[in-house]
Enzyme design. Sequence first.
Site, PDB file in Angstrom:
ATOM      1  N   GLY A  16       0.827  -1.200   0.000  1.00 40.08           N
ATOM      2  CA  GLY A  16       0.000   0.000   0.000  1.00 40.08           C
ATOM      3  C   GLY A  16       0.858   1.246   0.000  1.00 40.08           C
ATOM      4  CB  CYS A  17       1.901   3.711  -2.163  1.00 36.00           C
ATOM      5  SG  CYS A  17       0.830   3.844  -3.614  1.00 36.00           S
ATOM      6  N   PRO A  18       0.597   5.812  -0.277  1.00 31.37           N
ATOM      7  CG  PRO A  18       1.863   7.485   0.751  1.00 31.37           C
ATOM      8  CD  PRO A  18       1.992   6.206  -0.029  1.00 31.37           C
ATOM      9  N   GLY A  20      -2.050   5.123  -3.605  1.00 30.93           N
ATOM     10  CA  GLY A  20      -2.712   3.887  -3.987  1.00 30.93           C
ATOM     11  C   GLY A  20      -2.899   3.743  -5.475  1.00 30.93           C
ATOM     12  CB  THR A  24      -0.422  -0.010  -4.269  1.00 27.59           C
ATOM     13  OG1 THR A  24      -0.465   1.082  -3.357  1.00 27.59           O
ATOM     14  CG2 THR A  24      -1.199  -1.181  -3.697  1.00 27.59           C
TER      15      THR A  24
END
Length: 506
Positions: A16-18, A20, A24
Site C-alpha cells: 500500500g502507498c499513500p 494507492g 502499490t
Amino acid sequence: MAEDDNKVYDLIAATGCPTGIAHTYMAKKALEDAAAAKGLTIKVETHGQVGIENEVTPAQIKAAKAVIIAADKDVAAERFAGKPIVSVGVSKAIKTEDAEALIDKALAAKPKGELTEEVADAGNETAAAEKESVGHIIYKHLMNGVSHMLVFVVAGGVLTAVSFLWGITSYDSTASDYNSFAAMLKIIGGIGMNLMVPVLSAYIAESIGKRPALVPGFIAGMIAITGLPVASGTGLIDASGTGVGFGFLGGIVGGFLSGYVILGLEKLFSGLPKNLNGLKAMFLYPLFSSFVVGLVMLGISGPMASINQGMMSFLESLEESGPIILGLAIGCMCAFDMGGPVNKAAYVTGTALLTEALTAGVGTETYNFGTNFMAAVSAACIVPPLITTFAVIVGKKYFSQEDHDAGIVNLVLGCTHITEGAIPFMTKNIWPVMPIMMLGSSIGAILSIFWQVHDPAPHGGFLVLPVVDGAAQWVLAILIGAIVGGILYVLFKKHEYEKNGNKVIA
C-alpha cells in the site's frame, strides 16, 4: 466465498502507498515475480485508492510460512500477529531483486523445520519479526492520513476550479458574472477542501489507535482549521472574534495526539471488566479522548499558529528569492523519489497552500501565490514520466522493448499527473537518471513560476487545462522540461549502449 479463498500460499503479503495508484501495484508485481522465480506461491493483498483488493483470509494467514508488508499506510498488520514478518516501506519492494531479498529475509525469520502450530496460531505474539524503524512507523501513520485526504483534495479542488470556467467571480451573487451552477460547484468543492485537514488528522489517529481514535482525530482536525475561542489579549482572536486556526500542521499534530491518547486510555481502562467493553467503545473512549485532545489542542494553539505562519512566511520568502530558487526546491523534491515521502512533502504543501488560496478568493495575494505554487508542483510531477516517453521515442534503439512499452504508457500517466511511472527507469540507474529527472522537473517548475501560471486544481494533469490561467505557458514549461531531460537521458543511454558493444542493457 471466492474460489481463491480456499487456496493456501507459501507467503502472504500486503502492499500500500499513500496515493494507492502506482507503488502499490508495482510492489505487488515485484513480489509475485520474485516468488515465482524462487518456486514459491504468494498472495499479495493491495491497499489501493479503490480499497482492499485480493484480500487474504485468516486461514491463508495461518497457513503461510511468513508475511511481507511493503506499505506506507495502515494495512491492519495486527492480523498477522504471531507470524514471521518483514515490514518495510513500499518503495523497498518495487524492484524484483529487492523483493527477492525481502522474501529471503521473511523465510529466514521463521522457526527451523516445519512451521509449528504455535507460530501458525495468529494469536501468538512471540514469533520473529523484523522490527520497523521509528521513522517508518511515523511515516506510515502520516501517509495513512494523507492517502485518505488526497481524494477529498482532488474532488474538492477540481470542482472548485471548474466553477471558475464561468468567470473568476461567478460564485459571487453580487458579481456581474454570477452563475448559480458555478456557485453550487464552488460550495461543494469548498466543503471537500475544508474536509482535508479533519480527514488527515482522523486517519493518522485511526492508523495508531484504530476506530476509537477517529472521534478525537476528527475533532482535533476541526480545531486545527477553525481555531478555538480564547481570551482576548492572547493574540489568537481574529477580527471576527473567532479563535485563529493553525492549519495543516495542527492537523498532523492533532492526529498523532489523538491516536496515542487512545492507546493511553486503552491501558488506563484495561482493568475494567470485559462486559464493559461496549461502554468503553461507545462512551469512555470518545468522551475522555475528546476532552484531553481538545484541552491539549487549545494549549498548543499559540505555538502552532506561530509555526504555521512561520512556514508560510518561509515559502513566501523563497518566492521573493525568485523563481529559480523556489522552482529548484519544488522540482528537486518532486523528482527525488517519484511519489515517495519527499515528493509527497512538496505535493501536500502545495495542496495546503492551494486550500488557503481558494479560501482567500480570486485576486488576493494568497490566491496568486497558492495557485502559482500548485502549478509549479504539478508541472514538476508531470515532467518525469514525459522524459521517459520522449527518450524511448527519440532513442528507441537504446531501450529494451519492455522499457519502450513502459515509456509509451508513461505518456498517459504523465499527462494525468502520475509521477510514479518513471520509477522503473530511475531505479535501474539512480545515477545519472535521478539528477536528469530533477533537472527536468525543476525547469518545468521554474518556468511555471516565471510565467505566472496559476493552477486552482490540485491534480488531474492536462485534464484540468481549461481552468489553468496561463495554460499554454504551462504546457510549454512542462514540454521544455521533458525535452531537456529526455535529450540528456537519451545521451546517457547512447553512451551505455556503445559502452556495451552496441547492445541494449535491459
